[in-house]
Scaffold this active site. Structure first.
Site, mmCIF file in Angstrom:
data_model
loop_
_atom_site.group_PDB
_atom_site.id
_atom_site.type_symbol
_atom_site.label_atom_id
_atom_site.label_comp_id
_atom_site.label_asym_id
_atom_site.label_seq_id
_atom_site.Cartn_x
_atom_site.Cartn_y
_atom_site.Cartn_z
ATOM 1 N N GLY A 156 45.080 40.460 59.349
ATOM 2 C CA GLY A 156 46.052 40.918 60.332
ATOM 3 C C GLY A 156 47.007 41.911 59.697
ATOM 4 O O GLY A 156 47.190 41.904 58.475
ATOM 5 N N GLN A 196 54.694 46.825 58.802
ATOM 6 C CA GLN A 196 54.144 46.801 57.441
ATOM 7 C C GLN A 196 53.662 48.170 56.978
ATOM 8 O O GLN A 196 53.415 48.366 55.793
ATOM 9 C CB GLN A 196 52.988 45.802 57.346
ATOM 10 C CG GLN A 196 53.448 44.352 57.495
ATOM 11 C CD GLN A 196 52.283 43.401 57.380
ATOM 12 O OE1 GLN A 196 51.583 43.150 58.351
ATOM 13 N NE2 GLN A 196 52.041 42.873 56.192
ATOM 14 N N CYS A 198 50.271 37.396 52.721
ATOM 15 C CA CYS A 198 50.636 38.542 53.566
ATOM 16 C C CYS A 198 50.359 39.797 52.753
ATOM 17 O O CYS A 198 50.606 39.810 51.545
ATOM 18 C CB CYS A 198 52.124 38.437 53.905
ATOM 19 S SG CYS A 198 52.776 39.811 54.874
ATOM 20 N N LEU A 199 49.852 40.843 53.403
ATOM 21 C CA LEU A 199 49.541 42.073 52.661
ATOM 22 C C LEU A 199 50.809 42.678 52.053
ATOM 23 O O LEU A 199 50.723 43.451 51.097
ATOM 24 C CB LEU A 199 48.830 43.089 53.554
ATOM 25 C CG LEU A 199 47.389 42.717 53.966
ATOM 26 C CD1 LEU A 199 46.811 43.783 54.888
ATOM 27 C CD2 LEU A 199 46.480 42.520 52.747
ATOM 28 N N HIS A 249 51.953 34.664 62.676
ATOM 29 C CA HIS A 249 52.370 35.422 61.490
ATOM 30 C C HIS A 249 52.655 36.892 61.850
ATOM 31 O O HIS A 249 53.703 37.431 61.493
ATOM 32 C CB HIS A 249 51.267 35.319 60.423
ATOM 33 C CG HIS A 249 51.532 36.075 59.166
ATOM 34 N ND1 HIS A 249 51.614 35.471 57.932
ATOM 35 C CD2 HIS A 249 51.735 37.403 58.938
ATOM 36 C CE1 HIS A 249 51.857 36.401 57.013
ATOM 37 N NE2 HIS A 249 51.929 37.592 57.601
ATOM 38 N N GLU A 250 51.719 37.508 62.570
ATOM 39 C CA GLU A 250 51.874 38.929 62.916
ATOM 40 C C GLU A 250 52.987 39.129 63.939
ATOM 41 O O GLU A 250 53.760 40.089 63.853
ATOM 42 C CB GLU A 250 50.558 39.516 63.435
ATOM 43 C CG GLU A 250 49.388 39.441 62.465
ATOM 44 C CD GLU A 250 49.695 39.957 61.075
ATOM 45 O OE1 GLU A 250 50.551 40.843 60.929
ATOM 46 O OE2 GLU A 250 49.091 39.448 60.113
ATOM 47 N N HIS A 274 56.356 39.399 62.395
ATOM 48 C CA HIS A 274 56.668 40.685 61.755
ATOM 49 C C HIS A 274 57.436 41.595 62.721
ATOM 50 O O HIS A 274 58.263 42.397 62.298
ATOM 51 C CB HIS A 274 55.380 41.405 61.330
ATOM 52 C CG HIS A 274 54.888 41.006 59.969
ATOM 53 N ND1 HIS A 274 55.630 41.168 58.826
ATOM 54 C CD2 HIS A 274 53.703 40.473 59.570
ATOM 55 C CE1 HIS A 274 54.929 40.754 57.771
ATOM 56 N NE2 HIS A 274 53.755 40.320 58.202
HETATM 57 ZN ZN ZN Z 1 52.270 39.525 57.011
#
Ligand code: ZN
Length: 200
Positions: free
Chosen positions: A46, A51, A93-94, A137-138, A141
């Site tokens: 995701g 991000q 998380c990226l 999670h997304e 953000h």
């Molecule tokens: Zn994340």
């Protein structure tokens, strides 16, 4: 379409609430494609617009496994319209390369959003599946909330962050989650019992 740089924890844009999309314009479609390209390039499941430094309410998910065809899912102006149950989710998380910790999540969510063509859809994800957890999670953000704000064990999260040269935990950001906490406590007790049995 292009691969963008994923910003890391500590970058202010990750803490800024994102703006609604007024029209699914060509510009938004390019953003969606960039998110997908970037997510696939990083082997993520995701990725949310903040991000890659864009504070607009768009995220993408693909939870397909290696032997399955790609299944890109696009969420524009998402709203979580139902949530229930609790689950312990081991997440990364990226924007937090190599750092993982257990966090509190709802087990079931129902989300309403627009797709890449601006069409409205409703999606239900249940039983604490990767998709159910990934949506939360997304979605977070887009409100400047990060997975570590749902942390279960602060000590574990702190050590993961420092081990990976990331800024320290923002303790004041940790969320109070009275809806989730009693169930999470129960899950932790069950887990501890199981671990005990495994040792005996
Ligand atoms: Zn994340």
């Amino acid at each position: 379409m292009s691969i963008k740089k994923v910003v890391k924890y500590g970058t202010p844009s990750l803490r800024v609430p994102s703006k609604e999309v007024h029209k699914v314009s060509q510009k938004i479609k390019v953003l969606v494609d960039d998110l997908l390209d970037t997510m696939y390039a990083q082997n993520g499941v995701g990725l949310a617009a903040p991000q890659i430094g864009e504070n607009v309410r768009v995220f993408v998910i693909d939870v397909s496994t290696n032997d399955e065809p790609l299944n890109p899912m696009v969420f524009i102006n998402p709203k979580i319209i139902k949530k229930s149950g609790a689950v312990i989710s081991h997440e990364g998380c990226l924007s937090f390369p190599e750092a993982f910790t257990d966090v509190k999540r709802y087990a079931n969510v129902m989300v309403k959003a627009l797709d890449r063509n601006g069409r409205s859809f409703v999606l239900e994800a249940k039983d604490g599946t990767l998709l159910a957890r990934c949506i939360q999670h997304e979605f977070d953000h887009l409100d400047g909330i990060l997975f570590i704000d749902h942390v279960i064990n602060r000590f574990d999260a702190e050590s993961e962050l420092s081990k990976n040269n990331l800024p320290p935990l923002e303790v004041e950001k940790i969320l109070d989650e009275p809806d989730l906490e009693p169930e999470i406590e129960k899950l932790l007790e069950e887990k501890a019992k199981k671990d005990d049995n495994a040792e005996n």
